[in-house]
Design a protein around this motif. Sequence first.
Motif, PDB file in Angstrom:
ATOM      1  N   THR A  25      -2.879  28.804  24.436  1.00 54.96           N
ATOM      2  CA  THR A  25      -4.197  28.264  24.754  1.00 54.96           C
ATOM      3  C   THR A  25      -4.872  29.125  25.806  1.00 54.96           C
ATOM      4  O   THR A  25      -6.049  29.458  25.685  1.00 54.96           O
ATOM      5  N   GLY A  28      -5.984  32.238  24.247  1.00 50.57           N
ATOM      6  CA  GLY A  28      -7.174  31.952  23.447  1.00 50.57           C
ATOM      7  C   GLY A  28      -8.409  31.892  24.322  1.00 50.57           C
ATOM      8  O   GLY A  28      -9.472  32.387  23.941  1.00 50.57           O
ATOM      9  N   GLU A  32     -11.490  34.371  23.987  1.00 49.47           N
ATOM     10  CA  GLU A  32     -12.838  33.835  23.782  1.00 49.47           C
ATOM     11  C   GLU A  32     -13.799  34.358  24.852  1.00 49.47           C
ATOM     12  O   GLU A  32     -14.933  34.715  24.557  1.00 49.47           O
TER      13      GLU A  32
END
Length: 83
Positions: A25, A28, A32
């Motif tokens: 996460t 990620g 992003e």
Amino acid sequence: MSKGWESKSVEEQQSQAAAHKTAMTNNGDVDEAARKRQRQALELQRERVLSERTSSPHRRTALANALADIEEKLAELGWSIHL
């Protein structure tokens, strides 16, 4: 005794899975953020190209090619023209 060992093993596996999920996460989020920065940089480049004015046909061709390249890269990032 074996039940205690198994439960500790399962608990350890669950802990490792949770840590792996958290790491994924976080990666990620980093990915992003990097994509967002890249998109913003490309949008600024696009605005700069659009704002340039020239009477030189060679320069206009170069600007048109640059604009096409920038918009292609933006499209790869999921960007679309906002009207």
